[in-house]
Write an enzyme that holds these catalytic residues in place. Structure first.
Site, PDB file in Angstrom:
ATOM      1  CG  ASP A  27     -15.901  -7.716   5.308  1.00 50.63           C
ATOM      2  OD1 ASP A  27     -16.619  -6.746   5.038  1.00 50.63           O
ATOM      3  OD2 ASP A  27     -15.283  -8.368   4.432  1.00 50.63           O
ATOM      4  CB  SER A  68     -16.048 -14.169  -0.928  1.00 49.91           C
ATOM      5  OG  SER A  68     -14.788 -14.344  -1.528  1.00 49.91           O
ATOM      6  N   GLY A  69     -16.966 -17.512  -2.187  1.00 52.41           N
ATOM      7  CA  GLY A  69     -16.659 -18.925  -1.968  1.00 52.41           C
ATOM      8  C   GLY A  69     -17.075 -19.291  -0.554  1.00 52.41           C
ATOM      9  CD  GLU A  78     -34.921 -37.821   2.789  1.00 52.40           C
ATOM     10  OE1 GLU A  78     -33.793 -38.113   3.210  1.00 52.40           O
ATOM     11  OE2 GLU A  78     -35.216 -37.809   1.560  1.00 52.40           O
ATOM     12  CG  PHE A 108      -1.560   1.331   1.560  1.00 52.78           C
ATOM     13  CD1 PHE A 108      -2.770   1.657   0.954  1.00 52.78           C
ATOM     14  CD2 PHE A 108      -0.984   2.259   2.424  1.00 52.78           C
ATOM     15  CE1 PHE A 108      -3.400   2.875   1.213  1.00 52.78           C
ATOM     16  CE2 PHE A 108      -1.599   3.479   2.686  1.00 52.78           C
ATOM     17  CZ  PHE A 108      -2.804   3.784   2.084  1.00 52.78           C
TER      18      PHE A 108
HETATM   19  C1  DGJ Z   1     -19.114 -20.333  -4.615  1.00 55.87           C
HETATM   20  C2  DGJ Z   1     -20.302 -20.170  -3.716  1.00 55.87           C
HETATM   21  O1  DGJ Z   1     -19.922 -20.085  -2.389  1.00 55.87           O
HETATM   22  C3  DGJ Z   1     -21.259 -21.328  -3.963  1.00 55.87           C
HETATM   23  O2  DGJ Z   1     -22.318 -21.279  -3.057  1.00 55.87           O
HETATM   24  C4  DGJ Z   1     -21.731 -21.244  -5.373  1.00 55.87           C
HETATM   25  O3  DGJ Z   1     -22.485 -20.091  -5.564  1.00 55.87           O
HETATM   26  C5  DGJ Z   1     -20.545 -21.283  -6.326  1.00 55.87           C
HETATM   27  N1  DGJ Z   1     -19.552 -20.320  -5.993  1.00 55.87           N
HETATM   28  C6  DGJ Z   1     -20.984 -21.066  -7.744  1.00 55.87           C
HETATM   29  O4  DGJ Z   1     -19.929 -21.013  -8.618  1.00 55.87           O
END
Ligand code: DGJ
Length: 740
Positions: free
Chosen positions: A534, A527-528, A614, A280
């Site tokens: 955050d 984000s994955g 179920e 930075f």
């Molecule tokens: C990552 C996300 O966390 C998943 O829930 C899903 O949306 C995939 N990406 C899709 O590519």
């Protein structure tokens, strides 16, 4: 007034309901930090006896006082290259040769209401509950004016901090470090509790005694990251969930950060938190302003649970905003684990039919609906509906889904571009890239350079035009790689150190525009999973996908770690199929329901693969969740178990203590187990509570029904409860108790 200036003692004191924060303007203008802790009266400068500890130099004006050193006295915002050898808050240089930072007090103002930053998200004032202190300091040699901002939330016991840096001179200033805050804790024996992890195993708690030297957490990934959450707790060495001094600090920021803690030669502790300074730098031209991200601080002498509850409440009330902040969330069903990329009109219709039959509110179509997106190697950036998959268009499918009684949600990942995409072919310079170097690919994708105005507009338009074109009730905003090759083609070489932060500024502007323009759309961050979990994201999106790991047993520690600061209304959690797709573990549907039953509840499975039994169970889960939703969203949360226990137990208690939902899930079962004994928390000791409902999940042996049992609150709180042993594969029990 919660902010007081004592002209005689030259102290500025910030009082909240249970805490006091104090600083002092010392001659010739150094701003000392005197205290942050439980409520205390008077001037606390008597705590600092002059002491020449050797090799701790003295400011020029006080060189006759050998015991007066910036190296040993607590500082409000530490400089650099000026005789304080502990962690600096600010570092800069100028063309005239000024190096380091030396700040002196100029003035201060006290105002009603809460300051805001023009470029970054901050906590907001819900109408007259906050006050602002601005302390203006100046580095004369550099020509820099520094405004230290303090937002005081008296009732909430929260103090926010941020810094405005203004070039009030005539030469360019290069900022090399600009922390959000510095907090000196000169006395005591402290542990650091922080939340680390990795993809699919976020926010695992770790507690350790502070060692002498510098330690800390941070991210270099351009995102707050799966690896470290921008939140840490400094707590007394013997603090527990129920007692002891605890100080929490959280950055309202979603990019690379550093939270460093130093225990120095005198065992004094300093926390410095802010944007990571590695990589930075910022050119501050004459007249220009730089704002640091905000830091939220809270202190309690009543243990970790009390601290967590303060942060949870504060984030829910004063960070989340918009109509969805405190609204009941829809029960959703997401297509990802049901179909992955194998999605088209027929498939989503059939998933939707199943979801409608279960009583779900919202059907979310995840990845795979646009461009040539048949796998994760291509098409990010080409945000047009795939005509082969949706021959009649997306609108027709959404109409059908809405006719089934469901609202419709859509997945997007607008910050990214695939190399194999029309967008990249048209604008290769829109991706972050170092000239002359092949870029690093993550999930076969590149990151769009959001520091560029045209890219910012593209990202905004991508989402806005979808929202204008279709009746979309919910957006899942994903982001599936860390930043690398952080260099912008739009910035000159001497400004490349600004790219990562400018990316965040661009992102926040887009999120701000979209959420203002489409306030009725529920946005979920992702984000994955929880790689950008955050307060910066929560300032725009009220819920975040907590983890890509939907295994309920793995989720116990993920969600519990998250609960140290974040409200359950922000923690999206879904019931998925068994065996679990991430771990292969088989778990009972009931246990999966117990763990996912939070404020942002849903499903992540193909309803077509469920048995009728179920389906009935899921209908009952949804009905039970709806009934308890207010308690789960806004009730006080208590952690009842330590990570080493064979079980995980937690409780939600209504604000008026009228009811509580207790849940326990076995992480592992033992033969001939020790008694399952726990004390309940947060109840009215004067009242009696009846177990009005008992539910069990996955119990191989019958569990006696305790419903109808009435017990005094004092007994439940002090004597506790002994539960029958639970046997089977990951069994669980849930009790609803109501005040009589
Ligand atoms: C990552 C996300 O966390 C998943 O829930 C899903 O949306 C995939 N990406 C899709 O590519």
């Amino acid at each position: 007034m919660s902010i007081h200036f004592d002209a005689k003692a030259r102290t500025l004191t910030l009082n909240t309901a249970h805490t006091t924060y104090q600083m002092q303007i010392a001659e010739p203008g150094h701003l000392l930090h005197l205290y942050y802790g439980s409520r205390a009266e008077g001037c606390l400068d008597y705590l600092y006896l002059p002491h020449d500890c050797g090799f701790s130099p003295n400011p020029y004006e006080r060189h006759t006082e050998r015991g007066w050193s910036l190296d040993t006295l607590p500082q409000e915002y530490s400089g650099s290259n000026g005789g304080d050898y502990r962690l600096p808050s600010l570092a800069l240089s100028t063309d005239s040769g000024v190096v380091g930072a030396e700040l002196r007090y100029v003035s201060h103002t006290i105002e009603e209401g809460k300051y805001a930053l023009s470029s970054l998200p901050t906590a907001w004032d819900r109408g007259g509950e906050a006050q602002t202190l601005t302390v203006t300091l100046r580095d004369e040699a550099a020509g820099l004016t520094v405004e230290l901002l303090y937002g005081v939330y008296e009732e909430q016991d929260v103090i926010t901090r941020a810094v405005r840096l203004i070039n009030s001179g005539s030469q360019t200033i290069r900022l090399e470090r600009a922390a959000s805050a510095c907090l000196d804790l000169p006395f005591g024996r402290w542990d650091m509790l922080h939340f680390h992890g990795r993809h699919t195993l976020e926010r695992q708690s770790e507690r350790r005694e502070l060692m002498v030297g510098t330690q800390g957490i941070g991210s270099r990934r351009g995102t707050s990251s799966h690896q470290h959450n921008p939140f840490l707790i400094l707590c007394e060495h013997d603090a527990t969930e129920d007692h002891g001094d605890c100080c929490g600090a959280m950055l309202v920021y979603s990019g690379s950060f550093a939270m460093e803690v130093e225990r120095d030669q005198m065992d004094s502790v300093r926390l410095v938190a802010g944007i990571a300074d590695e990589g930075f730098s910022w050119q501050l031209l004459p007249g220009a302003l730089f704002e640091t991200p905000e830091l939220l601080l809270s202190f309690t002498d009543s243990g970790l649970t009390a601290l967590s509850q303060r942060f949870q409440r504060f984030l829910r009330r004063n960070i989340c905003r918009g109509p969805w902040a405190e609204r009941p969330r829809p029960v959703l069903l997401n297509s990802w684990e049901a179909a992955y990329f194998d999605i088209d009109a027929e498939r989503i219709r059939s998933i939707a039919r199943g979801a409608a039959d279960l009583g779900v509110d919202l059907l979310v179509m995840d990845d795979g609906w646009f461009g040539e997106r048949c796998d994760d190697h291509r098409a990010l950036g080409d945000w047009t509906v795939n005509p082969q998959k949706f021959p009649a268009g997306l609108g027709a499918v959404i109409d059908e889904i809405r006719d089934m009684g469901l609202s419709f949600g859509l997945w997007v990942e607008p910050e990214m571009v695939s190399e194999d995409s029309a967008l990249y072919r048209a604008h290769p310079d829109w991706a972050l890239r170092v000239p002359g170097r092949a870029p690093t690919l993550g999930r076969d994708q590149l990151v769009l350079d959001l520091s560029r105005a045209e890219v910012e507009d593209f990202v905004y338009e991508t989402v806005a035009s979808l929202l204008r074109a279709y009746p979309i009730a919910y957006i899942k905003w994903d982001m599936n790689r860390s930043l690398s090759d952080v260099a912008s083609r739009a910035l000159p070489p001497e400004r490349q150190g600004e790219t990562a932060h400018r990316y965040l500024l661009g992102l926040y502007r887009v999120m701000d525009r979209l959420t203002r323009e489409f306030p009725e759309v529920l946005f979920e961050g992702c984000s994955g999973g929880g790689g950008r979990f955050d307060a910066g994201i929560l300032a725009y999106f009220p819920q975040i996908w907590c983890s890509d790991n939907t295994d309920p047993i793995a989720r116990l520690s993920i969600q519990e770690g998250t609960s140290f600061a974040y409200p359950y209304s922000a923690i999206a959690a879904h019931v998925s199929a068994s065996p679990n797709h991430q771990t292969g573990r088989q778990t009972p549907l009931g246990t999966r329901g117990f763990v996912a039953a939070t404020g942002a509840f849903g499903y992540e499975l193909d309803p077509g693969r469920l048995t009728e039994t179920e389906r009935d169970e899921i209908r009952a889960q949804i009905a039970a969740w709806r009934e308890r939703e207010p308690l789960l969203r806004a009730g006080e949360h208590y952690r009842l178990s330590a990570p080493e226990e064979p079980y995980c137990a937690w409780q939600f208690v209504a604000a008026d203590q009228s009811e509580t939902l207790f849940t326990l899930v076995m992480r592992r079962v033992e033969s001939n187990p020790r008694p399952l004994h726990l004390r309940l928390k947060g109840l009215d000791a004067e009242a009696c509570y009846e177990i009005v409902q008992q539910e069990t999940a996955g119990c191989a042996l019958a569990v006696p029904d305790m419903s109808g049992t009435v017990l005094p609150g004092s007994a439940l709180l002090r004597g506790g409860v002994t539960l029958p042993p639970l046997y089977g594969d990951y069994p669980g029990i849930r009790l609803l108790l109501r005040k009589q």
